[in-house]
Design an enzyme around this catalytic site. Structure first.
Site, mmCIF file in Angstrom:
data_model
loop_
_atom_site.group_PDB
_atom_site.id
_atom_site.type_symbol
_atom_site.label_atom_id
_atom_site.label_comp_id
_atom_site.label_asym_id
_atom_site.label_seq_id
_atom_site.Cartn_x
_atom_site.Cartn_y
_atom_site.Cartn_z
ATOM 1 N N LYS A 87 -12.172 -59.395 15.790
ATOM 2 C CA LYS A 87 -11.867 -59.321 14.364
ATOM 3 C C LYS A 87 -11.639 -60.728 13.786
ATOM 4 O O LYS A 87 -11.454 -61.686 14.536
ATOM 5 C CB LYS A 87 -10.649 -58.412 14.129
ATOM 6 C CG LYS A 87 -10.838 -56.995 14.689
ATOM 7 C CD LYS A 87 -11.928 -56.251 13.966
ATOM 8 C CE LYS A 87 -12.418 -54.926 14.492
ATOM 9 N NZ LYS A 87 -11.773 -54.064 15.378
HETATM 10 C C1 LIG Z 1 -11.657 -52.496 15.612
HETATM 11 C C2 LIG Z 1 -11.678 -51.248 14.803
HETATM 12 C C3 LIG Z 1 -10.765 -50.199 14.998
HETATM 13 C C4 LIG Z 1 -9.797 -50.150 16.126
HETATM 14 O O1 LIG Z 1 -9.055 -51.297 16.330
HETATM 15 P P1 LIG Z 1 -8.542 -51.639 17.816
HETATM 16 O O2 LIG Z 1 -7.611 -52.769 17.579
HETATM 17 O O3 LIG Z 1 -9.748 -52.013 18.612
HETATM 18 O O4 LIG Z 1 -7.872 -50.438 18.338
HETATM 19 C C5 LIG Z 1 -10.817 -49.115 14.149
HETATM 20 N N1 LIG Z 1 -11.718 -49.047 13.168
HETATM 21 C C6 LIG Z 1 -12.616 -50.009 12.958
HETATM 22 C C7 LIG Z 1 -13.565 -49.879 11.825
HETATM 23 C C8 LIG Z 1 -12.648 -51.128 13.783
HETATM 24 O O5 LIG Z 1 -13.570 -52.075 13.571
#
Ligand SMILES: *Cc1c(COP(=O)(O)O)cnc(C)c1O
Length: 398
Positions: free
Chosen positions: A202
């Site tokens: 992210k």
């Molecule tokens: C990354 C992500 C998640 C989940 O986040 P985690 O930290 O990996 O549990 C949920 N929804 C979307 C759209 C994501 O990109």
């Protein structure tokens, strides 16, 4: 020079020259030395799980979110799970969401015992279509669960107008849109429940982690209980438990990484925007790629994703990924349409229901984009894509 006319010899020479270049992943976190030193300090401090770093991280996140209460969590998935709990979503409830997302989004709804109700996306923004979202509301609908795919904000004006008309909670899956603004306001600084992720891929990372932005002190307190076994600490060392909580607290090690990242957020975003701009300038229209909207006002450029024109190509997406990899370039797929997974087919969803999401999910590719990348890296990606796609294009129909 028209791309289709690029000579074979030049392409081969280019490929050979490129194999000497280092591997370019589709994403890579930027962790500076001060952050690494800070993490080492935490490790030496004697307190490595949730503590002062988490509190400091939450404070800064809250500042970023217009002063709203924010609670740090072990993952973005955990944030979605707690948001569903705060919204009172349970067995029999319906939650309207998009098929074009990381499968965490519908999975948490299933795990809460509720029913994910998919609706198709807008073919241009690739985000959940507000008209279809409203048309899917039934007496069992409890919440709307939109996703800011690739960091692009779902239209918050229309979203909250629909929620208000039907008395629904909104759980924003903003896992990818930290740093994005909607009409100048940061995502997370307004709205209902906002779920953030700090997964390694992210825009802002804690390696693994997440956060939930809530509305008031009561919701914040419930979030604190639910993230750690439901325990309430009372005076004199006493404890009380009223509901079974989860185990979703963030560590101080992770929070310290996040604090180090926050200092660079603006610079990260600026570089991402510049690289996206370079892609728009350099990708030739002749390739027939379906590009994301060029408008940079409502996105943090979490990902840059063309959709391959598969109906006009002699090669498959798998071929494209393999060929890019052979040139030392990582390409991701985010995401196949979730309603086509066996789990969701088993719940009654299937091919043909959401043509836009299915076309995009089948052809979408994530090109490299991360803050440490240079414009020359974008040029390398574009050259490779041209070399692979131009000779594979079928002649236009007559
Ligand atoms: C990354 C992500 C998640 C989940 O986040 P985690 O930290 O990996 O549990 C949920 N929804 C979307 C759209 C994501 O990109």
């Amino acid at each position: 020079m028209p791309v289709a006319a690029q000579p074979r010899l030049a392409r081969a020479t280019l490929a050979a020259a490129m194999s000497a270049l280092p591997y370019l992943p589709f994403t890579r976190p930027s962790i500076d030395e001060a952050t690494i030193a800070g993490v080492v300090e935490v490790l030496r401090s004697g307190w490595i799980t949730s503590g002062p770093q988490v509190r400091a991280f939450e404070e800064q996140l809250s500042r970023h979110c217009g002063g709203r209460p924010v609670r740090a969590l072990a993952s973005g998935t955990g944030a979605l799970e707690l948001a569903l709990a705060l919204a009172g979503v349970g067995p029999g409830d319906e939650v309207i969401t998009t098929p074009l997302t990381w499968v965490a989004t519908p999975n948490v709804v299933v795990r809460a015992g509720a029913v994910p109700v998919f609706v198709d996306v807008d073919p241009v923004t690739r985000l959940i279509d507000p008209d279809r979202m409203e048309a899917a509301v039934t007496p069992r609908t409890r919440a709307l669960l939109p996703v800011d795919l690739a960091g692009r904000a779902v239209d918050r004006d229309r979203l909250y107008a629909i929620a208000a008309r039907h008395g629904l909670r909104v759980i924003e899956d903003a896992a990818q849109s930290f740093g994005t603004r909607w009409r100048g306001r940061p995502i997370g600084s307004f709205g209902d429940l906002v779920c953030l992720s700090f997964h390694a891929n992210k825009n802002l990372t804690t390696a693994e982690g997440g956060a939930l932005v809530v509305n008031d002190a009561d919701e914040a307190a419930r979030c604190e209980r639910l993230r750690l076994q439901g325990v309430v600490r009372l005076d004199g060392g006493e404890q009380e438990v009223d509901e079974a909580g989860a185990k979703l607290n963030l560590t101080d090690i992770a929070a310290r990484i996040g604090l180090g990242q926050l200092a660079h957020l603006e610079a990260f975003q600026a570089q991402r925007a510049a690289l996206a701009q370079r892609y728009f300038e350099r990708l030739p229209a002749e390739l027939g790629l379906d590009l994301p909207p060029a408008d940079g006002e409502h996105t943090n450029w979490h990902m840059f994703q063309p959709v391959l024109p598969l109906e006009r190509l002699r090669i498959t997406r798998a071929d494209f990924l393999r060929e890019m990899h052979a040139r030392g370039i990582g390409v991701g797929v985010h995401y196949p349409a979730a309603h086509l997974f066996r789990l969701y087919r088993g719940l009654g969803w299937g091919p043909g229901q959401f043509p836009h999401a299915e076309r995009i999910g089948a052809g979408i590719v994530t090109l490299p984009l991360f803050p440490a990348m240079r414009e020359a890296d974008v040029d390398r990606v574009v050259d490779a894509a041209v070399a692979i796609l131009a000779p594979a294009l079928l002649p236009p129909h007559r």
